[in-house]
Design a protein around this motif. Structure first.
Motif, PDB file in Angstrom:
ATOM      1  N   VAL A 118      17.838  17.809  10.017  1.00  0.00           N
ATOM      2  CA  VAL A 118      18.037  19.253   9.853  1.00  0.00           C
ATOM      3  C   VAL A 118      18.382  19.824  11.231  1.00  0.00           C
ATOM      4  O   VAL A 118      17.511  19.987  12.082  1.00  0.00           O
ATOM      5  CB  VAL A 118      16.769  19.920   9.281  1.00  0.00           C
ATOM      6  N   GLU A 119      19.670  20.082  11.409  1.00  0.00           N
ATOM      7  CA  GLU A 119      20.153  20.487  12.726  1.00  0.00           C
ATOM      8  C   GLU A 119      19.467  21.771  13.211  1.00  0.00           C
ATOM      9  O   GLU A 119      19.437  22.780  12.510  1.00  0.00           O
ATOM     10  CB  GLU A 119      21.660  20.714  12.662  1.00  0.00           C
ATOM     11  N   GLY A 120      18.900  21.693  14.390  1.00  0.00           N
ATOM     12  CA  GLY A 120      18.258  22.878  14.973  1.00  0.00           C
ATOM     13  C   GLY A 120      16.757  22.941  14.737  1.00  0.00           C
ATOM     14  O   GLY A 120      16.060  23.721  15.379  1.00  0.00           O
ATOM     15  N   LYS A 121      16.237  22.099  13.835  1.00  0.00           N
ATOM     16  CA  LYS A 121      14.800  22.163  13.532  1.00  0.00           C
ATOM     17  C   LYS A 121      13.952  21.881  14.774  1.00  0.00           C
ATOM     18  O   LYS A 121      12.961  22.573  15.041  1.00  0.00           O
ATOM     19  CB  LYS A 121      14.437  21.171  12.415  1.00  0.00           C
ATOM     20  N   GLY A 122      14.379  20.882  15.551  1.00  0.00           N
ATOM     21  CA  GLY A 122      13.602  20.511  16.740  1.00  0.00           C
ATOM     22  C   GLY A 122      13.510  21.651  17.737  1.00  0.00           C
ATOM     23  O   GLY A 122      12.454  21.887  18.333  1.00  0.00           O
ATOM     24  N   VAL A 123      14.619  22.356  17.901  1.00  0.00           N
ATOM     25  CA  VAL A 123      14.641  23.481  18.844  1.00  0.00           C
ATOM     26  C   VAL A 123      13.679  24.571  18.371  1.00  0.00           C
ATOM     27  O   VAL A 123      12.890  25.111  19.145  1.00  0.00           O
ATOM     28  CB  VAL A 123      16.076  24.052  18.967  1.00  0.00           C
ATOM     29  N   LEU A 124      13.750  24.863  17.082  1.00  0.00           N
ATOM     30  CA  LEU A 124      12.891  25.914  16.531  1.00  0.00           C
ATOM     31  C   LEU A 124      11.415  25.519  16.630  1.00  0.00           C
ATOM     32  O   LEU A 124      10.573  26.327  17.039  1.00  0.00           O
ATOM     33  CB  LEU A 124      13.283  26.187  15.072  1.00  0.00           C
ATOM     34  N   PHE A 288       8.498  29.899   4.124  1.00  0.00           N
ATOM     35  CA  PHE A 288       9.193  29.692   5.395  1.00  0.00           C
ATOM     36  C   PHE A 288       8.694  28.429   6.076  1.00  0.00           C
ATOM     37  O   PHE A 288       8.524  28.392   7.288  1.00  0.00           O
ATOM     38  CB  PHE A 288       8.952  30.886   6.329  1.00  0.00           C
ATOM     39  N   ASP A 289       8.411  27.396   5.314  1.00  0.00           N
ATOM     40  CA  ASP A 289       7.786  26.204   5.888  1.00  0.00           C
ATOM     41  C   ASP A 289       8.404  24.953   5.284  1.00  0.00           C
ATOM     42  O   ASP A 289       9.399  25.028   4.564  1.00  0.00           O
ATOM     43  CB  ASP A 289       6.275  26.235   5.601  1.00  0.00           C
ATOM     44  N   LYS A 290       7.790  23.804   5.548  1.00  0.00           N
ATOM     45  CA  LYS A 290       8.400  22.539   5.133  1.00  0.00           C
ATOM     46  C   LYS A 290       8.496  22.380   3.621  1.00  0.00           C
ATOM     47  O   LYS A 290       9.241  21.525   3.130  1.00  0.00           O
ATOM     48  CB  LYS A 290       7.670  21.354   5.770  1.00  0.00           C
ATOM     49  N   ASP A 302      17.190  28.009   8.223  1.00  0.00           N
ATOM     50  CA  ASP A 302      17.134  29.459   7.989  1.00  0.00           C
ATOM     51  C   ASP A 302      15.681  29.921   7.867  1.00  0.00           C
ATOM     52  O   ASP A 302      15.301  30.962   8.406  1.00  0.00           O
ATOM     53  CB  ASP A 302      17.879  29.848   6.702  1.00  0.00           C
ATOM     54  N   ALA A 303      14.879  29.131   7.163  1.00  0.00           N
ATOM     55  CA  ALA A 303      13.469  29.512   6.963  1.00  0.00           C
ATOM     56  C   ALA A 303      12.729  29.543   8.302  1.00  0.00           C
ATOM     57  O   ALA A 303      12.034  30.511   8.618  1.00  0.00           O
ATOM     58  CB  ALA A 303      12.801  28.536   6.003  1.00  0.00           C
ATOM     59  N   TYR A 304      12.895  28.483   9.104  1.00  0.00           N
ATOM     60  CA  TYR A 304      12.187  28.425  10.384  1.00  0.00           C
ATOM     61  C   TYR A 304      12.736  29.479  11.345  1.00  0.00           C
ATOM     62  O   TYR A 304      11.998  30.077  12.127  1.00  0.00           O
ATOM     63  CB  TYR A 304      12.332  27.038  11.029  1.00  0.00           C
ATOM     64  N   ALA A 305      14.066  29.704  11.272  1.00  0.00           N
ATOM     65  CA  ALA A 305      14.679  30.702  12.153  1.00  0.00           C
ATOM     66  C   ALA A 305      14.156  32.103  11.815  1.00  0.00           C
ATOM     67  O   ALA A 305      14.008  32.947  12.695  1.00  0.00           O
ATOM     68  CB  ALA A 305      16.195  30.656  12.038  1.00  0.00           C
ATOM     69  N   GLU A 306      13.856  32.317  10.539  1.00  0.00           N
ATOM     70  CA  GLU A 306      13.310  33.620  10.136  1.00  0.00           C
ATOM     71  C   GLU A 306      11.924  33.838  10.771  1.00  0.00           C
ATOM     72  O   GLU A 306      11.612  34.928  11.263  1.00  0.00           O
ATOM     73  CB  GLU A 306      13.236  33.709   8.598  1.00  0.00           C
TER      74      GLU A 306
END
Ligand code: CDP
Length: 328
Positions: A118-124, A288-290, A302-306
């Motif tokens: 999931v691209e970006g998950k690690g950053v978030l 907004f979680d796994k 999108d969920a984590y970014a929110e």
């Protein structure tokens, strides 16, 4: 300059502007430009690059970029890998007793039966875990977090992980609902703390305090301390998330031992992120979680970014585009 040391140079305000063509549509990625590893923020027209947080570099950015040969890959290759898990990698840190925790984009569920990138998950998760751990540290609830290094990495204290997952539940969900037949979303009479043995091959089974003491996974004193820590984390997390309209239904923490002379102390370790919590919108119940990944409910990023957006932990004003020159 012979070498760039990512631990001793801070790049907070080093910004490199890029031609749009140099940036693909991948927000939250790490890449190498001019031989320098950078975090890519935003995408397309709004793209910008920024190095890790911290004060201005002590040497001129142009020196770093033009003469530096460093890239994440070569830098990482020289680092000693200590442990690779499903969602994170631990590298040896710059000083004894420290580690670098790297957050991957890998998502797994159901004991790794379901997998994806999931691209970006690690950053978030890196940013969110930093946010929660910093808050806990500030309140005197000790954690392993020392400082942020860049968008995917943080410097942490090395700990001896207690082989238990500590789960705190405020609302019934997941395995509690299944095991006890309590409908998901039911408010529990009080926060309930559960302990599971950390053992993937056994599916992290729920264990009782009797088991924990008898099998010496932790002492009675450790158990009391873990319970107190877990409840303090719950108060903090629930309060912070309530402030941004999110309910903390449950979460998992891991706890580590640190030794100071003869004295042993327990501190919060691992991560606190939407990967290890159940977070529900207070009004709509949106997740907004796994579980978004576990149950195919939409975009996990999108969920984590929110969550990150509501907490204000991601930069909202990306750098404007210009020629690919270095600016100070
Ligand atoms: O997540 P699952 O339904 O499999 O198990 P649970 O016991 O209902 O999980 C309770 C909470 O702990 C959830 O927020 C999970 O995301 C988290 N958890 C975790 O982060 N890692 C595990 N190995 C197990 C649970």
């Amino acid at each position: 300059m012979s070498k760039i040391d990512f631990y001793h140079v801070n790049y907070e305000n080093l910004v490199i502007n890029l031609e749009p063509s140099m940036n693909q549509n991948h927000p939250f990625r790490q890449d190498t430009y001019f031989g320098l590893t950078v975090d890519v923020l935003g995408a397309g027209k709004n793209c910008g690059l920024r190095m890790a947080r911290g004060p201005l570099p002590t040497c001129r950015p142009s020196h770093i970029a033009i003469r530096g040969e460093q890239s994440t890959e070569s830098h990482m290759a020289r680092r000693k890998l200590v442990y690779e898990g499903k969602a994170k990698i631990l590298y040896e840190g710059p000083e004894p007793g420290t580690l670098v925790q790297y957050f991957k984009d890998d998502a797994t569920a159901f004991n790794a039966e379901k997998k994806d990138i999931v691209e970006g998950k690690g950053v978030l998760n890196n940013r969110l875990s930093e946010f929660f751990m910093t808050g806990l540290n500030t309140l005197g609830i000790p954690t392993h977090f020392i400082k942020s290094l860049n968008m995917r990495e943080q410097l942490i204290r090395a700990v001896e992980i207690v082989p238990l997952e500590v789960i705190v539940r405020n609302y019934a969900a997941g395995t509690m609902s299944k095991r006890l037949g309590i409908e998901e979303g039911t408010a529990l009479p009080r926060p309930i703390v559960e302990f599971c043995l950390k053992d993937d091959s056994l599916g992290d089974p729920l264990v009782s305090e009797e088991h924990i003491i008898a099998f010496n996974w932790a002492s009675q004193q450790d158990l009391d301390d873990m319970l107190a820590l877990a409840l303090r984390v719950n108060d903090f997390l629930s309060g912070v998330m309530y402030g941004v309209g999110i309910r903390v239904a449950d979460f998992k923490i891991e706890i580590g031992r640190v030794y100071e002379g003869d004295y042993q102390r327990l501190i919060i370790a691992d991560e606190i992120s939407p990967d290890s919590c159940r977070l529900w919108d207070l009004k709509t119940g949106e997740k907004f979680d796994k579980d978004v990944f576990r149950r195919d409910l939409g975009s996990l990023t999108d969920a984590y970014a929110e969550v990150a957006r509501r907490l204000g932990v991601l930069p909202e004003n990306p750098v404007p585009i210009g020629k690919p020159t270095l600016i100070n």
